[in-house]
Design a protein around this motif. Structure first.
Motif, PDB file in Angstrom:
ATOM      1  N   VAL A 109      32.589  32.109  38.353  1.00  0.00           N
ATOM      2  CA  VAL A 109      32.400  33.380  39.053  1.00  0.00           C
ATOM      3  C   VAL A 109      33.757  33.944  39.473  1.00  0.00           C
ATOM      4  O   VAL A 109      34.531  33.267  40.149  1.00  0.00           O
ATOM      5  CB  VAL A 109      31.490  33.194  40.292  1.00  0.00           C
ATOM      6  CG1 VAL A 109      31.332  34.508  41.034  1.00  0.00           C
ATOM      7  CG2 VAL A 109      30.137  32.626  39.896  1.00  0.00           C
ATOM      8  N   TRP A 110      34.021  35.181  39.071  1.00  0.00           N
ATOM      9  CA  TRP A 110      35.215  35.911  39.477  1.00  0.00           C
ATOM     10  C   TRP A 110      34.781  36.945  40.509  1.00  0.00           C
ATOM     11  O   TRP A 110      33.867  37.730  40.269  1.00  0.00           O
ATOM     12  CB  TRP A 110      35.854  36.640  38.305  1.00  0.00           C
ATOM     13  CG  TRP A 110      36.425  35.758  37.257  1.00  0.00           C
ATOM     14  CD1 TRP A 110      37.733  35.368  37.135  1.00  0.00           C
ATOM     15  CD2 TRP A 110      35.744  35.176  36.147  1.00  0.00           C
ATOM     16  NE1 TRP A 110      37.886  34.579  36.026  1.00  0.00           N
ATOM     17  CE2 TRP A 110      36.674  34.441  35.403  1.00  0.00           C
ATOM     18  CE3 TRP A 110      34.410  35.189  35.713  1.00  0.00           C
ATOM     19  CZ2 TRP A 110      36.346  33.742  34.256  1.00  0.00           C
ATOM     20  CZ3 TRP A 110      34.072  34.492  34.570  1.00  0.00           C
ATOM     21  CH2 TRP A 110      35.027  33.779  33.860  1.00  0.00           C
ATOM     22  N   THR A 111      35.449  36.971  41.662  1.00  0.00           N
ATOM     23  CA  THR A 111      35.127  37.934  42.709  1.00  0.00           C
ATOM     24  C   THR A 111      36.334  38.836  42.929  1.00  0.00           C
ATOM     25  O   THR A 111      37.438  38.359  43.185  1.00  0.00           O
ATOM     26  CB  THR A 111      34.753  37.221  44.019  1.00  0.00           C
ATOM     27  OG1 THR A 111      33.660  36.332  43.764  1.00  0.00           O
ATOM     28  CG2 THR A 111      34.350  38.209  45.089  1.00  0.00           C
ATOM     29  N   GLU A 142      42.020  44.224  45.372  1.00  0.00           N
ATOM     30  CA  GLU A 142      43.049  43.606  46.222  1.00  0.00           C
ATOM     31  C   GLU A 142      42.897  42.101  46.298  1.00  0.00           C
ATOM     32  O   GLU A 142      43.076  41.505  47.336  1.00  0.00           O
ATOM     33  CB  GLU A 142      42.955  44.211  47.640  1.00  0.00           C
ATOM     34  CG  GLU A 142      43.302  45.677  47.671  1.00  0.00           C
ATOM     35  CD  GLU A 142      43.172  46.269  49.049  1.00  0.00           C
ATOM     36  OE1 GLU A 142      42.645  45.615  49.964  1.00  0.00           O
ATOM     37  OE2 GLU A 142      43.579  47.431  49.209  1.00  0.00           O
ATOM     38  N   GLY A 143      42.561  41.498  45.209  1.00  0.00           N
ATOM     39  CA  GLY A 143      42.480  40.049  45.196  1.00  0.00           C
ATOM     40  C   GLY A 143      41.385  39.560  44.283  1.00  0.00           C
ATOM     41  O   GLY A 143      40.310  40.134  44.200  1.00  0.00           O
ATOM     42  N   LEU A 144      41.697  38.487  43.555  1.00  0.00           N
ATOM     43  CA  LEU A 144      40.784  37.890  42.607  1.00  0.00           C
ATOM     44  C   LEU A 144      40.624  36.424  42.974  1.00  0.00           C
ATOM     45  O   LEU A 144      41.606  35.701  43.116  1.00  0.00           O
ATOM     46  CB  LEU A 144      41.387  38.021  41.191  1.00  0.00           C
ATOM     47  CG  LEU A 144      40.737  37.258  40.060  1.00  0.00           C
ATOM     48  CD1 LEU A 144      39.358  37.812  39.763  1.00  0.00           C
ATOM     49  CD2 LEU A 144      41.603  37.334  38.816  1.00  0.00           C
ATOM     50  N   THR A 145      39.374  36.006  43.174  1.00  0.00           N
ATOM     51  CA  THR A 145      39.103  34.589  43.417  1.00  0.00           C
ATOM     52  C   THR A 145      38.188  34.083  42.318  1.00  0.00           C
ATOM     53  O   THR A 145      37.361  34.829  41.782  1.00  0.00           O
ATOM     54  CB  THR A 145      38.460  34.337  44.791  1.00  0.00           C
ATOM     55  OG1 THR A 145      37.242  35.083  44.878  1.00  0.00           O
ATOM     56  CG2 THR A 145      39.382  34.753  45.922  1.00  0.00           C
ATOM     57  N   ILE A 146      38.349  32.810  41.979  1.00  0.00           N
ATOM     58  CA  ILE A 146      37.555  32.194  40.925  1.00  0.00           C
ATOM     59  C   ILE A 146      36.861  30.973  41.520  1.00  0.00           C
ATOM     60  O   ILE A 146      37.486  30.161  42.215  1.00  0.00           O
ATOM     61  CB  ILE A 146      38.426  31.773  39.730  1.00  0.00           C
ATOM     62  CG1 ILE A 146      39.146  32.991  39.156  1.00  0.00           C
ATOM     63  CG2 ILE A 146      37.591  31.086  38.666  1.00  0.00           C
ATOM     64  CD1 ILE A 146      40.173  32.656  38.104  1.00  0.00           C
ATOM     65  N   ALA A 147      35.562  30.852  41.243  1.00  0.00           N
ATOM     66  CA  ALA A 147      34.791  29.700  41.707  1.00  0.00           C
ATOM     67  C   ALA A 147      34.011  29.130  40.527  1.00  0.00           C
ATOM     68  O   ALA A 147      33.528  29.875  39.692  1.00  0.00           O
ATOM     69  CB  ALA A 147      33.840  30.112  42.826  1.00  0.00           C
ATOM     70  N   ASN A 148      33.920  27.822  40.478  1.00  0.00           N
ATOM     71  CA  ASN A 148      33.123  27.136  39.444  1.00  0.00           C
ATOM     72  C   ASN A 148      31.916  26.503  40.100  1.00  0.00           C
ATOM     73  O   ASN A 148      32.028  25.896  41.158  1.00  0.00           O
ATOM     74  CB  ASN A 148      33.953  26.054  38.765  1.00  0.00           C
ATOM     75  CG  ASN A 148      35.092  26.643  37.953  1.00  0.00           C
ATOM     76  OD1 ASN A 148      34.863  27.499  37.124  1.00  0.00           O
ATOM     77  ND2 ASN A 148      36.291  26.190  38.209  1.00  0.00           N
ATOM     78  N   SER A 149      30.764  26.651  39.448  1.00  0.00           N
ATOM     79  CA  SER A 149      29.542  26.072  40.001  1.00  0.00           C
ATOM     80  C   SER A 149      29.310  24.689  39.452  1.00  0.00           C
ATOM     81  O   SER A 149      29.705  24.317  38.429  1.00  0.00           O
ATOM     82  CB  SER A 149      28.352  26.960  39.646  1.00  0.00           C
ATOM     83  OG  SER A 149      28.539  28.232  40.208  1.00  0.00           O
TER      84      SER A 149
END
Length: 149
Positions: A109-111, A142-149
């Motif tokens: 997931v990219w937020t 203004e910012g990119l976060t990446i999460a793996n499930s």
């Protein structure tokens, strides 16, 4: 070889994804520009015996994300969002882009935080074409976060 144990670890295909703008899911054909980089600061001590610079990481920088989708009747959502831009005021939204597994569950997931449209490109038109009409929206954030499930 036949009869050997199969490896269950495979790379995910990139064609099964979903995009949410705020709390609304929007179907897109293509997403690109999910990148981040660190600017390079070159530095050299005045008394350094080496006649070259040291490279240090500087400010992180993200590019704009480009989203492409089909044009639907009476769907002016991007144009309405873009028209809300006034002098230093804009409706900013959270954009969540999810790469899905075969069960439709997010695996990566990219937020994008505080996202807003910077450019909209309408479809091209050809009298002898038979393609779907596609519009493109470019989104700054203004910012990119990446999460793996």
């Amino acid at each position: 070889m036949a009869g050997e144990k199969q490896d269950n670890v495979w790379p995910l295909p990139k064609f099964y994804f979903q995009v949410k703008l705020g709390d609304k899911e929007v179907p897109f054909q293509e997403v690109s520009g999910l990148d981040i980089e660190a600017q390079i600061i070159e530095y050299r001590h005045g008394n350094s015996k080496e006649f070259s610079t040291i490279k240090m990481p500087g400010i992180k920088k993200t590019g704009n994300v480009t989203l492409k989708k089909g044009v639907f009747v009476k769907d002016n959502g991007f144009w309405d969002w873009f028209n809300k831009i006034k002098m230093n005021t804009i409706e900013r939204q959270t954009v969540v882009i999810s790469l899905l597994d075969e069960a439709g569950k997010p695996t990566m997931v990219w937020t994008l935080n505080n996202a807003w449209p910077t450019k909209i490109t309408g479809t091209d038109m050809k009298s002898d074409g038979n393609e779907v009409a596609v519009e493109t929206v470019e989104i700054a954030h203004e910012g990119l976060t990446i999460a793996n499930s």
